[in-house]
Scaffold this motif. Structure first.
Motif, PDB file in Angstrom:
ATOM      1  N   UNK A 172       7.836 -44.006 -50.430  1.00  0.00           N
ATOM      2  CA  UNK A 172       7.944 -44.033 -48.970  1.00  0.00           C
ATOM      3  C   UNK A 172       9.328 -44.592 -48.682  1.00  0.00           C
ATOM      4  N   UNK A 173      10.238 -43.759 -48.176  1.00  0.00           N
ATOM      5  CA  UNK A 173      11.607 -44.235 -47.928  1.00  0.00           C
ATOM      6  C   UNK A 173      11.614 -45.422 -46.957  1.00  0.00           C
ATOM      7  N   UNK A 174      12.490 -46.364 -47.240  1.00  0.00           N
ATOM      8  CA  UNK A 174      12.625 -47.553 -46.391  1.00  0.00           C
ATOM      9  C   UNK A 174      14.096 -47.727 -46.019  1.00  0.00           C
ATOM     10  N   UNK A 175      14.569 -46.943 -45.047  1.00  0.00           N
ATOM     11  CA  UNK A 175      15.988 -47.010 -44.691  1.00  0.00           C
ATOM     12  C   UNK A 175      16.406 -48.369 -44.118  1.00  0.00           C
ATOM     13  N   UNK A 176      15.458 -49.191 -43.746  1.00  0.00           N
ATOM     14  CA  UNK A 176      15.780 -50.528 -43.241  1.00  0.00           C
ATOM     15  C   UNK A 176      16.153 -51.497 -44.342  1.00  0.00           C
ATOM     16  N   UNK A 177      15.947 -51.098 -45.600  1.00  0.00           N
ATOM     17  CA  UNK A 177      16.378 -51.914 -46.717  1.00  0.00           C
ATOM     18  C   UNK A 177      15.332 -52.833 -47.298  1.00  0.00           C
ATOM     19  N   UNK A 178      14.100 -52.773 -46.836  1.00  0.00           N
ATOM     20  CA  UNK A 178      13.056 -53.627 -47.392  1.00  0.00           C
ATOM     21  C   UNK A 178      12.733 -53.264 -48.824  1.00  0.00           C
ATOM     22  N   UNK A 179      12.123 -54.197 -49.532  1.00  0.00           N
ATOM     23  CA  UNK A 179      11.762 -53.991 -50.934  1.00  0.00           C
ATOM     24  C   UNK A 179      10.492 -53.165 -51.074  1.00  0.00           C
ATOM     25  N   UNK A 180       9.491 -53.467 -50.228  1.00  0.00           N
ATOM     26  CA  UNK A 180       8.231 -52.738 -50.308  1.00  0.00           C
ATOM     27  C   UNK A 180       7.427 -52.969 -49.033  1.00  0.00           C
ATOM     28  N   UNK A 181       6.440 -52.108 -48.835  1.00  0.00           N
ATOM     29  CA  UNK A 181       5.528 -52.215 -47.696  1.00  0.00           C
ATOM     30  C   UNK A 181       4.230 -52.886 -48.147  1.00  0.00           C
ATOM     31  N   UNK A 182       3.470 -53.372 -47.193  1.00  0.00           N
ATOM     32  CA  UNK A 182       2.125 -53.850 -47.475  1.00  0.00           C
ATOM     33  C   UNK A 182       1.325 -52.686 -48.058  1.00  0.00           C
ATOM     34  N   UNK A 183       0.501 -52.977 -49.058  1.00  0.00           N
ATOM     35  CA  UNK A 183      -0.255 -51.926 -49.736  1.00  0.00           C
ATOM     36  C   UNK A 183      -1.134 -51.128 -48.784  1.00  0.00           C
ATOM     37  N   UNK A 184      -1.862 -51.795 -47.920  1.00  0.00           N
ATOM     38  CA  UNK A 184      -2.759 -51.086 -47.006  1.00  0.00           C
ATOM     39  C   UNK A 184      -1.974 -50.166 -46.074  1.00  0.00           C
ATOM     40  N   UNK A 185      -0.811 -50.606 -45.637  1.00  0.00           N
ATOM     41  CA  UNK A 185       0.025 -49.770 -44.774  1.00  0.00           C
ATOM     42  C   UNK A 185       0.534 -48.548 -45.532  1.00  0.00           C
ATOM     43  N   UNK A 186       0.988 -48.751 -46.770  1.00  0.00           N
ATOM     44  CA  UNK A 186       1.481 -47.632 -47.575  1.00  0.00           C
ATOM     45  C   UNK A 186       0.380 -46.607 -47.833  1.00  0.00           C
ATOM     46  N   UNK A 187      -0.832 -47.083 -48.142  1.00  0.00           N
ATOM     47  CA  UNK A 187      -1.956 -46.171 -48.375  1.00  0.00           C
ATOM     48  C   UNK A 187      -2.271 -45.385 -47.109  1.00  0.00           C
ATOM     49  N   UNK A 188      -2.246 -46.041 -45.966  1.00  0.00           N
ATOM     50  CA  UNK A 188      -2.529 -45.357 -44.697  1.00  0.00           C
ATOM     51  C   UNK A 188      -1.488 -44.267 -44.418  1.00  0.00           C
ATOM     52  N   UNK A 189      -0.219 -44.582 -44.667  1.00  0.00           N
ATOM     53  CA  UNK A 189       0.833 -43.583 -44.433  1.00  0.00           C
ATOM     54  C   UNK A 189       0.646 -42.376 -45.348  1.00  0.00           C
ATOM     55  N   UNK A 190       0.368 -42.628 -46.617  1.00  0.00           N
ATOM     56  CA  UNK A 190       0.180 -41.542 -47.583  1.00  0.00           C
ATOM     57  C   UNK A 190      -1.046 -40.703 -47.243  1.00  0.00           C
ATOM     58  N   UNK A 191      -2.147 -41.360 -46.918  1.00  0.00           N
ATOM     59  CA  UNK A 191      -3.368 -40.629 -46.565  1.00  0.00           C
ATOM     60  C   UNK A 191      -3.155 -39.792 -45.314  1.00  0.00           C
ATOM     61  N   UNK A 192      -2.446 -40.345 -44.350  1.00  0.00           N
ATOM     62  CA  UNK A 192      -2.167 -39.591 -43.128  1.00  0.00           C
ATOM     63  C   UNK A 192      -1.359 -38.337 -43.391  1.00  0.00           C
ATOM     64  N   UNK A 193      -0.356 -38.445 -44.240  1.00  0.00           N
ATOM     65  CA  UNK A 193       0.464 -37.275 -44.567  1.00  0.00           C
ATOM     66  C   UNK A 193      -0.340 -36.251 -45.356  1.00  0.00           C
ATOM     67  N   UNK A 194      -1.141 -36.699 -46.308  1.00  0.00           N
ATOM     68  CA  UNK A 194      -1.968 -35.764 -47.073  1.00  0.00           C
ATOM     69  C   UNK A 194      -2.950 -35.052 -46.135  1.00  0.00           C
ATOM     70  N   UNK A 195      -3.561 -35.788 -45.222  1.00  0.00           N
ATOM     71  CA  UNK A 195      -4.510 -35.171 -44.281  1.00  0.00           C
ATOM     72  C   UNK A 195      -3.793 -34.190 -43.356  1.00  0.00           C
ATOM     73  N   UNK A 196      -2.605 -34.553 -42.901  1.00  0.00           N
ATOM     74  CA  UNK A 196      -1.847 -33.644 -42.031  1.00  0.00           C
ATOM     75  C   UNK A 196      -1.555 -32.335 -42.758  1.00  0.00           C
ATOM     76  N   UNK A 197      -1.105 -32.433 -44.001  1.00  0.00           N
ATOM     77  CA  UNK A 197      -0.784 -31.233 -44.757  1.00  0.00           C
ATOM     78  C   UNK A 197      -2.008 -30.387 -45.093  1.00  0.00           C
ATOM     79  N   UNK A 198      -3.091 -31.043 -45.421  1.00  0.00           N
ATOM     80  CA  UNK A 198      -4.278 -30.327 -45.886  1.00  0.00           C
ATOM     81  C   UNK A 198      -5.208 -29.908 -44.747  1.00  0.00           C
ATOM     82  N   UNK A 199      -4.878 -30.344 -43.533  1.00  0.00           N
ATOM     83  CA  UNK A 199      -5.668 -29.938 -42.365  1.00  0.00           C
ATOM     84  C   UNK A 199      -6.923 -30.713 -42.240  1.00  0.00           C
TER      85      UNK A 199
END
Length: 151
Positions: free
Chosen positions: A124-151
């Motif tokens: 998950x790109x972090x152009x703001x320069x952070x080291x990492x995201x909270x795990x739950x937030x990262x999982x939510x972002x990934x799941x959202x993108x997978x759901x968007x793509x898969x309908x």
């Protein structure tokens, strides 16, 4: 129920896991936990974060990575690892219905041999320069993108 799954490799923080289980229950996504976890799965913080959604969650516990891999390979599922050590953005990846989206420990990610098992490695790109995201937030972002793509 969504066909892709979320897998957590030896999660460290009960509250994050509870939040992920709650989100997954609401979205109809199954979750696999690869043990050992850094907490007792009956932990009070897990129950507090997951609230009454834990009973709704489709959760499978795997005693270790070897048992998880046996199940995954027998089920014909692609392993998609999310890592800060990848150069491919998750939004530039074509998710498939049989994917397992794997996330590492909050404290250490996954070891190199787990990286070697992955069919794809995404970040998950972090152009703001952070080291990492909270795990739950990262999982939510990934799941959202997978759901968007898969309908």
């Amino acid at each position: 129920m969504a066909s892709f799954r979320i897998a957590l490799y030896q999660p460290d923080i009960a509250g994050n896991t509870g939040t992920i289980l709650r989100m997954a229950a609401c979205l109809g996504v199954a979750v696999d936990i690869i043990e050992p976890a850094g907490f007792d799965l009956s932990d009070r913080n897990l129950r507090r974060a997951g609230m009454d959604y834990l009973e709704m969650a489709a959760l499978t516990r795997h005693v270790d990575l070897d048992r998880f891999e046996e199940w995954r390979l027998a089920d014909g599922r692609r392993l998609v690892l999310f890592s800060t050590r990848s150069g491919q953005a998750y939004t530039d990846f074509a998710f498939g219905g049989s994917d397992v989206l794997l996330f590492g420990r909050e404290s250490a990610g996954v070891p190199d041999h787990v990286h070697g098992l992955a069919d794809a490695r995404l970040t998950i790109p972090m152009p703001g320069g952070g080291r990492s995201l909270n795990l739950a937030l990262a999982v939510a972002m990934a799941a959202g993108e997978a759901m968007r793509q898969l309908g």
